[in-house]
Design an enzyme around this catalytic site. Structure first.
Site, short mmCIF file in Angstrom:
data_model
loop_
_atom_site.label_atom_id
_atom_site.label_comp_id
_atom_site.label_asym_id
_atom_site.label_seq_id
_atom_site.Cartn_x
_atom_site.Cartn_y
_atom_site.Cartn_z
N HIS A 42 0.92 -1.45 -0.03
CA HIS A 42 -0.25 0.21 0.01
C HIS A 42 1.23 1.56 -0.05
O HIS A 42 1.95 1.32 0.53
CB HIS A 42 -0.94 0.13 0.85
N HIS A 55 1.50 5.19 1.16
CA HIS A 55 0.40 6.41 2.21
C HIS A 55 0.68 7.99 1.76
O HIS A 55 1.99 8.18 0.92
CB HIS A 55 1.10 6.07 3.48
#
Ligand code: AMP
Length: 110
Positions: free
Chosen positions: A101, A103
């Protein structure tokens, strides 16, 4: 492999505050925001699954680029001029969820 919390978000099994959604990438608000806008971008397709930057291979090397392109598109859509993009890489790099992922952090609010 056990499904991660982000697998469950993609499957709709747990709720998320989704702010960006295409065929390939999902963006949703971080549950513990570190900035006025804190979004996580993940790849939705099973073929694009990678647990961490540390585990990137030739087959999955395109995935971080997809996440960065999604973040850039999101910023443009939202009129956000400045932001930080971060990958936490591995346990010692502060990574807690082993589903790659990106950020997205901005001092600007949505
Ligand atoms: P990392 O340390 O890079 O693995 O970051 C994982 C991030 O996921 C943290 O910033 C958490 O606050 C966030 N997080 C964990 N569970 C959820 C959830 N259910 N919805 C949104 N964000 C979450």
């Amino acid at each position: 492999m056990q499904p991660t919390i982000f697998h469950k978000i993609i499957a709709g099994e747990i709720p998320a505050d989704i702010v960006y959604d295409t065929d390939e990438v999902l963006g949703f608000k971080d549950i513990h925001p570190q900035a006025p806008t804190h979004i996580l971008f993940i790849a939705k397709l099973e073929k694009d699954f990678v647990s961490s930057i540390i585990d990137i291979t030739d087959q999955t090397a395109h995935v971080p680029t997809k996440l960065i392109q999604a973040a850039k598109e999101f910023a443009t859509e939202q009129g956000i001029d400045g932001y930080q993009l971060k990958f936490h890489c591995g346990k010692d790099g502060g990574q807690e969820v082993f589903f790659l992922h990106l950020h997205f952090l901005s001092q600007q609010s949505l």
